[in-house]
Design an enzyme around this catalytic site. Structure first.
Site, mmCIF file in Angstrom:
data_model
loop_
_atom_site.group_PDB
_atom_site.id
_atom_site.type_symbol
_atom_site.label_atom_id
_atom_site.label_comp_id
_atom_site.label_asym_id
_atom_site.label_seq_id
_atom_site.Cartn_x
_atom_site.Cartn_y
_atom_site.Cartn_z
ATOM 1 N N ARG A 135 35.123 41.143 69.475
ATOM 2 C CA ARG A 135 35.661 39.786 69.358
ATOM 3 C C ARG A 135 37.058 39.783 68.757
ATOM 4 N NH1 ARG A 135 30.504 36.767 69.314
ATOM 5 N NH2 ARG A 135 30.901 34.531 69.384
ATOM 6 N N ARG A 174 22.384 22.389 73.701
ATOM 7 C CA ARG A 174 21.910 23.780 73.803
ATOM 8 C C ARG A 174 20.811 24.075 72.780
ATOM 9 N NH1 ARG A 174 25.869 28.998 73.891
ATOM 10 N NH2 ARG A 174 26.317 28.528 71.709
ATOM 11 N N ARG A 207 20.884 26.060 67.084
ATOM 12 C CA ARG A 207 21.733 26.906 66.247
ATOM 13 C C ARG A 207 22.508 26.030 65.274
ATOM 14 N NH1 ARG A 207 24.908 31.172 69.973
ATOM 15 N NH2 ARG A 207 26.385 30.834 68.273
HETATM 16 P P1 AMP Z 1 27.482 34.151 69.322
HETATM 17 O O1 AMP Z 1 26.027 33.925 69.442
HETATM 18 O O2 AMP Z 1 27.970 35.315 70.108
HETATM 19 O O3 AMP Z 1 28.294 32.904 69.569
HETATM 20 O O4 AMP Z 1 27.753 34.553 67.769
HETATM 21 C C1 AMP Z 1 27.405 33.680 66.712
HETATM 22 C C2 AMP Z 1 28.183 33.997 65.468
HETATM 23 O O5 AMP Z 1 27.910 35.336 65.014
HETATM 24 C C3 AMP Z 1 29.711 33.966 65.637
HETATM 25 O O6 AMP Z 1 30.230 32.640 65.550
HETATM 26 C C4 AMP Z 1 30.156 34.843 64.463
HETATM 27 O O7 AMP Z 1 30.053 34.146 63.241
HETATM 28 C C5 AMP Z 1 29.094 35.944 64.459
HETATM 29 N N1 AMP Z 1 29.484 37.060 65.335
HETATM 30 C C6 AMP Z 1 28.906 37.427 66.514
HETATM 31 N N2 AMP Z 1 29.512 38.456 67.055
HETATM 32 C C7 AMP Z 1 30.521 38.788 66.225
HETATM 33 C C8 AMP Z 1 31.544 39.771 66.260
HETATM 34 N N3 AMP Z 1 31.659 40.636 67.279
HETATM 35 N N4 AMP Z 1 32.426 39.809 65.217
HETATM 36 C C9 AMP Z 1 32.317 38.959 64.172
HETATM 37 N N5 AMP Z 1 31.393 38.005 64.086
HETATM 38 C C10 AMP Z 1 30.502 37.900 65.106
#
Ligand code: AMP
Length: 320
Positions: A135, A174, A207
């Site tokens: 990310r 969602r 979420r």
């Molecule tokens: P997601 O479900 O992929 O939207 O991830 C949810 C949350 O997890 C994000 O908003 C971040 O706070 C954290 N997160 C997930 N992947 C990463 C990553 N690669 N680097 C840093 N934080 C992450």
């Protein structure tokens, strides 16, 4: 073409080492040795799907990777799901992540790599998709270095391009099934029973970071930290495809298919249903060695049988 036919199609008529047993026998000693060594260490190298599904939060990464996993023999790893699992189980990482995730901020790169690397080590020679990692450009560099060390470089980066206004309008609808990461949307992909997962019957949850305020922050975060990765991968793809030290082969010389090419594709659309056929075709055509899951093939056979039953019944009706 029917998918089952596509999977067993004859290889393209080009003179590459991988396709001709006869040419292999005729190879000079050092080429045979090279090939044997490469095969022993990294079977099927160059044909293994090691994919990053890249896109804004809410672009459909989870939905689309779940569809790929359902259809093909692919494993997927979602860092968001992993972190939510850690938070639910109150592990040390979970306690560290809880507030950061709730605020829509990013965890430090080194923590994320540690979480991902230990999983990647377990699935070294499998086909896999990463959803939500890397990310940041820092994470991209750490990932590349880790995969290089393993000898298992990335082969595909898919950039999902969905307009901001579409994402913002659907985020409040969602719901997720935490243990599996299955995603539902009340307006266009509702669960069969309101509030419960289709496969397990377990309750769905909202979420905490899927509210308009935090979501806007996640989107800003995406533009600031994550979107520069597109340029990073574009440069990597160009470098890996160019092969600058390879002399132009004589027309009668054997041609090596580059084993480490990296494909970068942008797929645009407003829904996962619109993007799915493009993603499916991309994966199927670029990685012909990928096997479909038995369940998918069974469903296709059942459909074919029922279609031919219909055709037979129709023909019988005409005859009688
Ligand atoms: P997601 O479900 O992929 O939207 O991830 C949810 C949350 O997890 C994000 O908003 C971040 O706070 C954290 N997160 C997930 N992947 C990463 C990553 N690669 N680097 C840093 N934080 C992450």
């Amino acid at each position: 073409m029917h998918p089952a036919v596509r999977r067993h199609r004859t290889p393209p008529a080009r003179r590459s080492i991988g396709y001709s047993a006869a040419s292999r026998k005729a190879l000079p000693f050092f080429l045979n040795t090279f090939r044997a060594a490469a095969q022993d260490e990294r079977p099927d190298q160059g044909k293994v799907l090691r994919c990053i599904l890249f896109g804004k939060p809410g672009a459909g990464k989870g939905t689309l990777s779940a569809r790929l996993v359902k259809k093909y023999d692919i494993l997927s790893l979602s860092t968001g799901d992993l972190l939510r699992q850690h938070i639910a189980e109150r592990t040390e990482i979970g306690r560290q992540a809880e507030e950061i995730v709730a605020q829509g901020k990013l965890l430090p790169d080194d923590v994320m790599l540690k979480i991902v690397a230990s999983k990647l080590d377990l699935i070294r020679n499998k086909h896999w998709i990463l959803d939500g990692f890397p990310r940041t450009v820092g994470q991209g560099e750490l990932l590349d270095a880790h995969l290089k060390k393993q000898g298992t470089p990335l082969s595909l980066v898919v950039n999902l391009d969905v307009p901001d206004e579409v994402i913002l309008s659907r985020i409040s609808d969602r719901w997720v099934h935490l243990p599996s990461g299955r995603v539902y949307n009340l307006s266009y992909n509702p669960p069969k029973v309101d509030g419960f997962d289709d496969e397990t019957g377990e309750p769905l949850t909202k979420r905490p970071d899927d509210n308009p305020e935090v979501f806007a922050r996640r989107l800003t975060q995406f533009y600031a930290s994550t979107s520069p990765l597109v340029a990073y991968f574009a440069a990597a793809a160009q470098k890996r495809t160019r092969l600058p030290h390879t002399p132009v082969p004589h027309p009668h010389q054997l041609a090596f298919a580059p084993a480490h090419t990296l494909l970068l594709k942008t797929l645009s659309g407003t829904t996962s249903d619109e993007i799915w056929p493009k993603l499916d075709a991309l994966v199927r055509d670029s990685f012909p060695a990928l096997k479909e899951n038995a369940e998918t093939l069974d469903a296709q056979t059942r459909r074919r049988h029922s279609l031919s039953d219909v055709a037979l019944a129709a023909a019988a009706a005409v005859v009688t």
